[in-house]
Design an enzyme around this catalytic site. Sequence first.
Site, mmCIF file in Angstrom:
data_model
loop_
_atom_site.group_PDB
_atom_site.id
_atom_site.type_symbol
_atom_site.label_atom_id
_atom_site.label_comp_id
_atom_site.label_asym_id
_atom_site.label_seq_id
_atom_site.Cartn_x
_atom_site.Cartn_y
_atom_site.Cartn_z
ATOM 1 N N TYR A 140 0.876 -1.191 0.000
ATOM 2 C CA TYR A 140 0.000 0.000 0.000
ATOM 3 C C TYR A 140 0.905 1.230 0.000
ATOM 4 C CZ TYR A 140 -4.403 2.349 1.480
ATOM 5 O OH TYR A 140 -5.551 3.110 1.557
ATOM 6 N N ARG A 154 -11.687 9.600 6.778
ATOM 7 C CA ARG A 154 -11.170 10.381 7.913
ATOM 8 C C ARG A 154 -10.616 11.699 7.380
ATOM 9 N NH1 ARG A 154 -9.153 5.300 8.026
ATOM 10 N NH2 ARG A 154 -7.301 6.074 6.966
ATOM 11 N N GLU A 212 -1.003 -0.476 -10.439
ATOM 12 C CA GLU A 212 0.127 -0.882 -9.593
ATOM 13 C C GLU A 212 1.254 -1.433 -10.451
ATOM 14 O OE1 GLU A 212 -0.693 -3.171 -6.124
ATOM 15 O OE2 GLU A 212 -2.795 -2.522 -5.969
ATOM 16 N N ASP A 244 -4.888 -4.567 -9.677
ATOM 17 C CA ASP A 244 -5.494 -5.226 -8.520
ATOM 18 C C ASP A 244 -6.989 -4.900 -8.515
ATOM 19 O OD1 ASP A 244 -6.057 -6.319 -6.042
ATOM 20 O OD2 ASP A 244 -5.238 -4.615 -4.923
ATOM 21 N N ARG A 248 -15.496 -2.575 -4.573
ATOM 22 C CA ARG A 248 -15.555 -1.560 -3.516
ATOM 23 C C ARG A 248 -16.775 -1.667 -2.615
ATOM 24 N NH1 ARG A 248 -10.305 -0.468 -3.587
ATOM 25 N NH2 ARG A 248 -9.629 0.607 -5.474
ATOM 26 N N TYR A 255 -13.709 -6.154 5.475
ATOM 27 C CA TYR A 255 -12.260 -6.018 5.696
ATOM 28 C C TYR A 255 -11.841 -5.914 7.152
ATOM 29 C CZ TYR A 255 -11.724 -1.014 6.755
ATOM 30 O OH TYR A 255 -11.736 0.217 7.349
ATOM 31 N N THR A 268 -6.571 -10.718 -10.377
ATOM 32 C CA THR A 268 -5.499 -9.715 -10.456
ATOM 33 C C THR A 268 -4.823 -9.921 -11.808
ATOM 34 O OG1 THR A 268 -5.152 -9.873 -8.064
ATOM 35 C CG2 THR A 268 -3.416 -8.809 -9.353
ATOM 36 N N THR A 365 -1.593 0.951 -5.018
ATOM 37 C CA THR A 365 -2.081 1.843 -6.061
ATOM 38 C C THR A 365 -1.226 3.104 -6.141
ATOM 39 O OG1 THR A 365 -4.279 1.033 -5.566
ATOM 40 C CG2 THR A 365 -4.143 3.027 -6.889
ATOM 41 N N GLU A 379 -10.970 6.906 -6.278
ATOM 42 C CA GLU A 379 -10.478 8.274 -6.107
ATOM 43 C C GLU A 379 -11.020 9.204 -7.192
ATOM 44 O OE1 GLU A 379 -5.973 7.883 -5.286
ATOM 45 O OE2 GLU A 379 -6.752 5.930 -5.840
HETATM 46 MN MN MN Z 1 -3.927 -3.041 -4.267
#
Ligand code: MN
Length: 435
Positions: A140, A154, A212, A244, A248, A255, A268, A365, A379
Amino acid sequence: MSSALDFTHDPAAQSWVASAQAEGSDFPLQNLPWARFRRSRHEDWRIGVGIGTELLDLAEALRRGRWSAAEQALLDPLARGDLKALMAQPAAARRQLRQALFAALQAGSRQQAQLEACLRPQAAVEFTLPCEVGDYTDFYAGVHHATAVGKLFRPDHPLLPNYLWVPIGYHGRASSLTVSDTPIRRPWGQRKGPDDAQPVFAPSQRIDFELELGLWVAQGNALGQPIPIHEAQEHLFGVSLLNDWSARDIQPWEYQPLGPFLAKSFATTLSPWIVTWEALAPFRCALHRPADAPAPLPYLHDAADAMSGALDLHLEVDLQPQGGRAQRISQSNAKHLVWTPAQLITHHASNGCNLRPGDLLGTGTISGPQPEQAGSLLELTLGGKQALALEGGLNRRFLEDGDTLALRARAERAGAAGLGFGACSARVLPAHPVS
Ligand code: MN
């Protein structure tokens, strides 16, 4: 460190394969990427080297070419389709074979007559993954992605306190890695909206991509024996493009507390080519971390790696709706990663975990700092709230059935021969009608 340039990086060098000199070719003589392929279903997989629009068939090249005993020993497993045998070799041996293939394909080579018969048009062969992947880990390390995604949840403190200290990752699923041009199936999964009384099990409505790089492990390490940061580049075999795919709507419900699972493991996609760490030597750059980032802990710090262990690669994302034209929806750069490939290797092995030849590490990403440089639709559309406009009055919040998503990368620098990675592309198929 294996960062030294040699004659295989000479930008003036040309190949007797004419298409290697074409303006903007992904595969000039200075690249020499690996792929596993066959001409028909009746043939065994073998390893090839990309050159222009052709592929040098190493099964044929071993038979017809003239090679030293050491080169023959390195080529023999490749002729049988075994790239891991080369990955397991020390960096010096891998460089030796690169130099031999460079000389054999260079204009004026005494090998031209024999090797011309070993070329196959890339457009006429079938590719598969370069090797069977034992383990796949996804990091990540894209700091702008982590920040942008964190902001959705957040706004005041998007990066969690550990982010700039410890490379974040999770163990991915190797069995569902597929090579470019293999369609992916929209998955079914559990999802639950914040206002829903209970979850439903249904086809995902929020299929996304993630831009990625895939880092291929060369020599491994023994269980219990870490890889020191100053040796870590020797353990890098090369780089592919990696998408990847992510669901969503499945991801937020499943998770916590153990991390990504079925939202990621349905597919993937990898580009068929591995651009070697040696070929990328001219395109390495200094690592840039955010101004307020702490210095890495000593086990992750090496002055030479910090100076030249990152990669300056231009990245592109194209979306092609069914029946429509491919449109560029994002551009980014690999230099926006907050850790170098060597740091990811060293961190992964730092607890004694053994990495093996042909293991795969996703970078995470790779978004740029600007909103239009985002490496995911999550995004680009602010979590699906703002549709992305496409040509012809179309728009997307997430991917629709029939959409084809393609990643590309290009390395360019003054004084070096530019090179590319081929494409990492796949189309989204409708979900199976019943679960
Ligand atoms: Mn990923």
